[in-house]
Write a protein that holds these residues in place. Sequence first.
Motif, PDB file in Angstrom:
ATOM      1  N   TYR A 158      23.495 -34.393 -19.041  1.00  0.00           N
ATOM      2  CA  TYR A 158      22.950 -35.724 -19.339  1.00  0.00           C
ATOM      3  C   TYR A 158      22.698 -36.461 -18.035  1.00  0.00           C
ATOM      4  O   TYR A 158      23.581 -36.533 -17.169  1.00  0.00           O
ATOM      5  CB  TYR A 158      23.926 -36.514 -20.215  1.00  0.00           C
ATOM      6  CG  TYR A 158      23.568 -37.985 -20.336  1.00  0.00           C
ATOM      7  CD1 TYR A 158      22.450 -38.389 -21.059  1.00  0.00           C
ATOM      8  CD2 TYR A 158      24.321 -38.961 -19.688  1.00  0.00           C
ATOM      9  CE1 TYR A 158      22.103 -39.728 -21.153  1.00  0.00           C
ATOM     10  CE2 TYR A 158      23.989 -40.301 -19.771  1.00  0.00           C
ATOM     11  CZ  TYR A 158      22.875 -40.682 -20.505  1.00  0.00           C
ATOM     12  OH  TYR A 158      22.523 -42.006 -20.596  1.00  0.00           O
ATOM     13  N   TYR A 183      28.759 -32.750 -17.932  1.00  0.00           N
ATOM     14  CA  TYR A 183      30.002 -33.271 -18.483  1.00  0.00           C
ATOM     15  C   TYR A 183      30.722 -32.119 -19.179  1.00  0.00           C
ATOM     16  O   TYR A 183      30.120 -31.404 -19.992  1.00  0.00           O
ATOM     17  CB  TYR A 183      29.714 -34.393 -19.473  1.00  0.00           C
ATOM     18  CG  TYR A 183      29.091 -35.619 -18.838  1.00  0.00           C
ATOM     19  CD1 TYR A 183      29.858 -36.738 -18.537  1.00  0.00           C
ATOM     20  CD2 TYR A 183      27.721 -35.655 -18.541  1.00  0.00           C
ATOM     21  CE1 TYR A 183      29.289 -37.871 -17.961  1.00  0.00           C
ATOM     22  CE2 TYR A 183      27.152 -36.775 -17.962  1.00  0.00           C
ATOM     23  CZ  TYR A 183      27.939 -37.887 -17.677  1.00  0.00           C
ATOM     24  OH  TYR A 183      27.364 -38.992 -17.094  1.00  0.00           O
ATOM     25  N   VAL A 223      29.009 -39.621 -25.518  1.00  0.00           N
ATOM     26  CA  VAL A 223      28.710 -39.569 -24.082  1.00  0.00           C
ATOM     27  C   VAL A 223      28.979 -40.955 -23.502  1.00  0.00           C
ATOM     28  O   VAL A 223      28.271 -41.915 -23.794  1.00  0.00           O
ATOM     29  CB  VAL A 223      27.251 -39.156 -23.828  1.00  0.00           C
ATOM     30  CG1 VAL A 223      26.968 -39.074 -22.329  1.00  0.00           C
ATOM     31  CG2 VAL A 223      26.959 -37.825 -24.507  1.00  0.00           C
ATOM     32  N   LEU A 258      32.901 -37.561 -21.571  1.00  0.00           N
ATOM     33  CA  LEU A 258      32.532 -37.338 -22.961  1.00  0.00           C
ATOM     34  C   LEU A 258      33.776 -37.514 -23.810  1.00  0.00           C
ATOM     35  O   LEU A 258      34.870 -37.122 -23.420  1.00  0.00           O
ATOM     36  CB  LEU A 258      32.005 -35.910 -23.181  1.00  0.00           C
ATOM     37  CG  LEU A 258      30.748 -35.483 -22.445  1.00  0.00           C
ATOM     38  CD1 LEU A 258      30.446 -34.026 -22.752  1.00  0.00           C
ATOM     39  CD2 LEU A 258      29.591 -36.351 -22.867  1.00  0.00           C
TER      40      LEU A 258
END
Length: 294
Positions: free
Chosen positions: A239, A244, A267, A272
């Motif tokens: 992301y 993550y 997120v 996360l």
Amino acid sequence: MKTRLFAFAALGIALTACTNDNEVTDNDPVAAVINAEISDAVATRASGTAWAERDEIGISESRFGYANVLYRWENGKFTPAGTIIFFQDDDPTTFSAYYPYDADGGTLTATTDATAQQNQPAIDFLYATGATASTHNPEVNFTDDTDAGGTDCSFHHCMSQITLTFEAGSGVSFTAIKPVSYTLSGLTLTGSFDTETGIAKADEDAQTANLTMGLGGELTSSVILFPQTRASIGLTVVYNDNEYNATLSVPDGALKSGNNYTWTVSVRNKDLSIGSAEISDWNPVSGGIVDADL
């Protein structure tokens, strides 16, 4: 009554060669009529809640020697696509069936890699058994009649499924940027499906591998996998050009046949948050909350 096998296209006989009260007349051969449903409206086939046009199943029974007979879903019903199953006496006989049809049948091998995930119906192995029929009641009902005190003979999922839903957490907005992809690590992606027993299992001798799936702007993604012992699964989400990482704890230490393991992945600004895991039918599985940091 002798076994009679006919090509469907050349056969000028109705599939239900009987009167309205299902009595055989004039000693005509009686063909099996196939009705089939997938267990539970929630437990859908990978491509939808109903059979798709030209879906193919293989049907077998032991008394008359029919094995892996191809029936095809056309115009809202299953019809024979070659050999027709005929009853040869008045006694009830029991049928089994599987999806998707394979000409050879038996033990099928498959992979659930990223390429295979693009055509999930081909790896969404289904199996049904226990349906009985006879000359006087020729309908083979692969259906769930438990609500009426009967038996569940419907098609059931033999594989396992993981579904991830991504949501924007604290300090994050998906308006401009969304997660690009995710990777599940430490999985066995190859295995086999026995069309005669309905058992799907992972290849115990195969090395574990990673499965990377693009999201294409979507926030929910599902993958189909072979049932396997797996206490935890690594998760990496890409992301905003960052990775993550988290660990998914699998309830009962295994991905089980027929279960859809669903996690909500929140997120957040620097990590996360993995919400509870549920089993839906494809069956919901509950798990704890896991945080993943950069």
